[in-house]
Scaffold this active site. Structure first.
Site, PDB file in Angstrom:
ATOM      1  N   HIS A   1       1.017  -0.942   0.251  1.00 44.88           N
ATOM      2  CA  HIS A   1       0.241   0.289   0.100  1.00 44.88           C
ATOM      3  C   HIS A   1       0.989   0.962   0.255  1.00 44.88           C
ATOM      4  O   HIS A   1       1.587   1.484   1.066  1.00 44.88           O
ATOM      5  CB  HIS A   1      -1.001  -0.218   1.294  1.00 44.88           C
ATOM      6  CG  HIS A   1      -1.913   1.243   1.346  1.00 44.88           C
ATOM      7  ND1 HIS A   1      -2.838   1.023   0.934  1.00 44.88           N
ATOM      8  CD2 HIS A   1      -1.906   2.886   2.132  1.00 44.88           C
ATOM      9  CE1 HIS A   1      -3.265   2.254   0.876  1.00 44.88           C
ATOM     10  NE2 HIS A   1      -3.027   3.841   1.492  1.00 44.88           N
TER      11      HIS A   1
ATOM     12  N   ASP B   1     -15.562   2.222   7.118  1.00 40.98           N
ATOM     13  CA  ASP B   1     -14.196   3.737   6.856  1.00 40.98           C
ATOM     14  C   ASP B   1     -14.889   4.390   5.630  1.00 40.98           C
ATOM     15  O   ASP B   1     -14.556   4.933   5.179  1.00 40.98           O
ATOM     16  CB  ASP B   1     -12.684   2.095   6.066  1.00 40.98           C
ATOM     17  CG  ASP B   1     -12.316   3.072   5.004  1.00 40.98           C
ATOM     18  OD1 ASP B   1     -11.496   4.442   6.348  1.00 40.98           O
ATOM     19  OD2 ASP B   1     -11.658   2.916   4.520  1.00 40.98           O
TER      20      ASP B   1
ATOM     21  N   ARG C   1     -15.080  12.386   7.105  1.00 36.19           N
ATOM     22  CA  ARG C   1     -13.045  13.016   7.874  1.00 36.19           C
ATOM     23  C   ARG C   1     -12.808  13.924   6.134  1.00 36.19           C
ATOM     24  O   ARG C   1     -12.886  15.230   7.128  1.00 36.19           O
ATOM     25  CB  ARG C   1     -12.320  11.932   7.562  1.00 36.19           C
ATOM     26  CG  ARG C   1     -12.333  10.827   9.150  1.00 36.19           C
ATOM     27  CD  ARG C   1     -11.516  10.180   8.569  1.00 36.19           C
ATOM     28  NE  ARG C   1      -9.910  10.337   8.743  1.00 36.19           N
ATOM     29  CZ  ARG C   1      -9.035   9.642   7.944  1.00 36.19           C
ATOM     30  NH1 ARG C   1      -9.773   8.157   7.506  1.00 36.19           N
ATOM     31  NH2 ARG C   1      -8.170   9.768   8.096  1.00 36.19           N
TER      32      ARG C   1
ATOM     33  N   SER D   1      -7.978   3.856   9.085  1.00 38.34           N
ATOM     34  CA  SER D   1      -8.460   3.365   7.381  1.00 38.34           C
ATOM     35  C   SER D   1      -7.372   2.821   6.702  1.00 38.34           C
ATOM     36  O   SER D   1      -8.566   1.461   6.419  1.00 38.34           O
ATOM     37  CB  SER D   1      -9.175   4.828   7.431  1.00 38.34           C
ATOM     38  OG  SER D   1      -8.834   5.073   6.120  1.00 38.34           O
TER      39      SER D   1
ATOM     40  N   LYS E   1      -8.769  -1.685   5.867  1.00 37.85           N
ATOM     41  CA  LYS E   1      -9.254  -2.567   4.196  1.00 37.85           C
ATOM     42  C   LYS E   1      -8.429  -3.559   3.999  1.00 37.85           C
ATOM     43  O   LYS E   1      -8.229  -4.535   3.255  1.00 37.85           O
ATOM     44  CB  LYS E   1      -8.609  -1.054   3.158  1.00 37.85           C
ATOM     45  CG  LYS E   1     -10.209  -0.463   3.603  1.00 37.85           C
ATOM     46  CD  LYS E   1      -9.913   0.894   2.276  1.00 37.85           C
ATOM     47  CE  LYS E   1      -8.667   2.056   2.912  1.00 37.85           C
ATOM     48  NZ  LYS E   1      -9.134   3.345   2.331  1.00 37.85           N
TER      49      LYS E   1
HETATM   50  N1  URA Z   1      -5.843   6.343   2.732  1.00 35.15           N
HETATM   51  C1  URA Z   1      -7.177   5.800   3.236  1.00 35.15           C
HETATM   52  O1  URA Z   1      -7.471   4.582   2.658  1.00 35.15           O
HETATM   53  N2  URA Z   1      -7.315   6.289   4.302  1.00 35.15           N
HETATM   54  C2  URA Z   1      -6.830   7.317   5.317  1.00 35.15           C
HETATM   55  O2  URA Z   1      -7.363   7.995   5.976  1.00 35.15           O
HETATM   56  C3  URA Z   1      -5.612   8.415   4.097  1.00 35.15           C
HETATM   57  C4  URA Z   1      -5.268   7.774   3.178  1.00 35.15           C
END
Ligand code: URA
Length: 434
Positions: free
Chosen positions: A89, A168, A175, A190, A194
């Site tokens: 990621h 999320d 947010r 967050s 995932k």
């Molecule tokens: N990417 C995400 O998936 N979540 C965040 O809070 C920031 C970047």
């Protein structure tokens, strides 16, 4: 009609976090569940995210928040594949196309790569937007199609289904409009909710710092990386992080089709040195965490094996790897005003310019223009000649050039041989993990 009795009251929990009290595990589990089912209102969750932004969370609270977000949806399981899984990621940056060559490179060594990706918003591009510039390629796969591709090709890049960490999705949208995106407990939970729900066995995080990154300050990026590595390890996912420099755009291309072209060059054993370096280092990390530390990663780029896996993955998703990629209708070339050395090239203004050319979207529902973007002809440290191209803007509508040029005004500088390079330093600044 009977009404279920709720075990907590959102106002009590908001007050507790406001007054710096640690929330308990049952309180956090309830809060996330009650927000997901609509019992806790957006305005209450807004107050809570601002209290978290201001007062932070302990490691235990962040872990509970992450686990609660995972529990809000499905959890994928690739144990039936019979091979290890590893994923990457990136916190996102300008010209960051690394996922494209990385997935097939790692898959070549028998480690499956289940890469669930997103579309871009703002100046950082989305991996799916890039791949969608390949004619026929489709991002939406069923879980069965994804599993079959991991088994048969070894890697897949596709859209994350709506079932993965729905809490999320709701929280992130909130947010985004309440000024609470940049809180480390919220970012970490967050991203990791995932990735853990996705079911990968190993995970490498590319946490960027610098002008084109989500967090500009390297110390904040280190803190985010440490938090995410701990979350991954606590959940049984072998996790490490590279802290990488995003002060300068990555590679020589920004924009969807342009970035696919450059990724294919890397898969053919060429491409810009920084894109190749980061691809190779992230592949080594992903493979080492998945139990394959001793393979010759570079050889698989140079002898065509990674390219072969790339081509099979594109075909498996309906794309034609030989089809011509879209080319923009209009070009605008910016030339060097004098002889010298390029000593500065700021990532963020170039990212914003590419976005203004049509490569990115301002609102979720906007389409992207696949051919729009920027081609850089020089990187910091390169000698440049007066009147020779420094970079080329690509757009379908020439009216877009003016605002793109305004974005990059003052964003590059030509100096003399021997001048210090602005924000030089190594591409990979640090590594965090076991
Ligand atoms: N990417 C995400 O998936 N979540 C965040 O809070 C920031 C970047």
């Amino acid at each position: 009609m009977s009404t279920a009795i709720e075990p907590f009251d959102a106002v009590d929990l908001i007050r507790a976090k406001r007054d710096r009290r640690e929330l308990t595990s049952p309180e956090i589990a309830w809060l996330v569940d009650a927000y997901t089912r609509g019992y806790v209102a957006d305005e209450q969750m807004s107050a809570m995210t601002m209290a978290i932004f201001l007062n932070g969370m302990t490691r235990r609270e962040i872990r509970d928040l992450t686990m609660a977000m995972i529990a809000s949806g499905e959890r994928m399981d690739f144990s039936g594949l019979g091979k290890p899984t590893s994923d990457k990621h990136s916190t996102g940056g300008v010209g960051d196309k690394i996922t494209l060559p990385l997935m097939p490179l790692v898959a070549t060594f028998g480690v499956a790569v289940p890469q669930l990706s997103g579309r871009g918003l703002g100046h950082t591009g989305g991996t799916l937007d890039k791949l969608e510039s390949i004619p026929g390629w489709r991002a939406d796969l069923t879980n069965d199609e994804m599993f079959a591709q991991l088994r048969d090709v070894g890697g897949v890049i596709c859209a994350a289904g709506a079932g993965l960490a729905p809490a999320d999705k709701k929280l992130y949208a909130l947010r985004d409009i309440t000024g609470t995106v940049e809180a480390i407990p919220l970012i970490a939970s967050s991203i990791m909710s995932k990735k853990i729900a996705e079911g990968t066995g190993a995970l490498v995080l590319d946490v960027k710092f610098g002008s084109g990154a989500f967090l500009q300050d390297i110390e904040r990026s280190r803190e985010l990386a440490r938090t995410m590595v701990e979350l991954g390890e606590d959940a049984g996912v072998a996790t490490s992080a590279l802290i990488t420099n995003m002060n300068v755009p990555l590679g020589l291309t920004i924009g969807n089709a342009n970035e696919v072209r450059e990724s294919v060059e890397v898969l053919a054993g060429g491409g810009p040195a920084d894109v190749r370096e980061l691809t190779v280092e992230l592949a080594r990390e992903m493979l080492a965490l998945a139990g394959r530390p001793d393979v010759d990663v570079e050889a698989a780029l140079d002898d065509g094996r990674a390219m072969d896996t790339w081509r099979r993955s594109i075909v498996a998703q309906g794309g034609d790897p030989d089809a011509a990629l879209p080319v923009a209708r209009e070009q605008h070339v910016v030339t060097a005003e004098r002889d010298g050395v390029l000593v500065e090239q700021q990532a963020l203004p170039f990212g914003i310019a590419a976005w203004r050319l049509g490569a990115g979207r301002a609102r979720k529902q906007d389409p992207v223009q696949h051919a729009a973007g920027i081609e850089l002809h020089a990187k910091p440290g390169d000698a440049v000649r007066a009147g020779r191209p420094l970079f080329t803007l690509h757009a379908d509508e020439p009216a877009r050039f003016e605002r793109a040029l305004a974005a990059v005004e003052g964003a590059w500088r030509i100096g003399d041989a021997g001048d210090a390079i602005e924000n030089g330093g190594p591409l990979i600044a640090d590594r965090i993990g076991r």
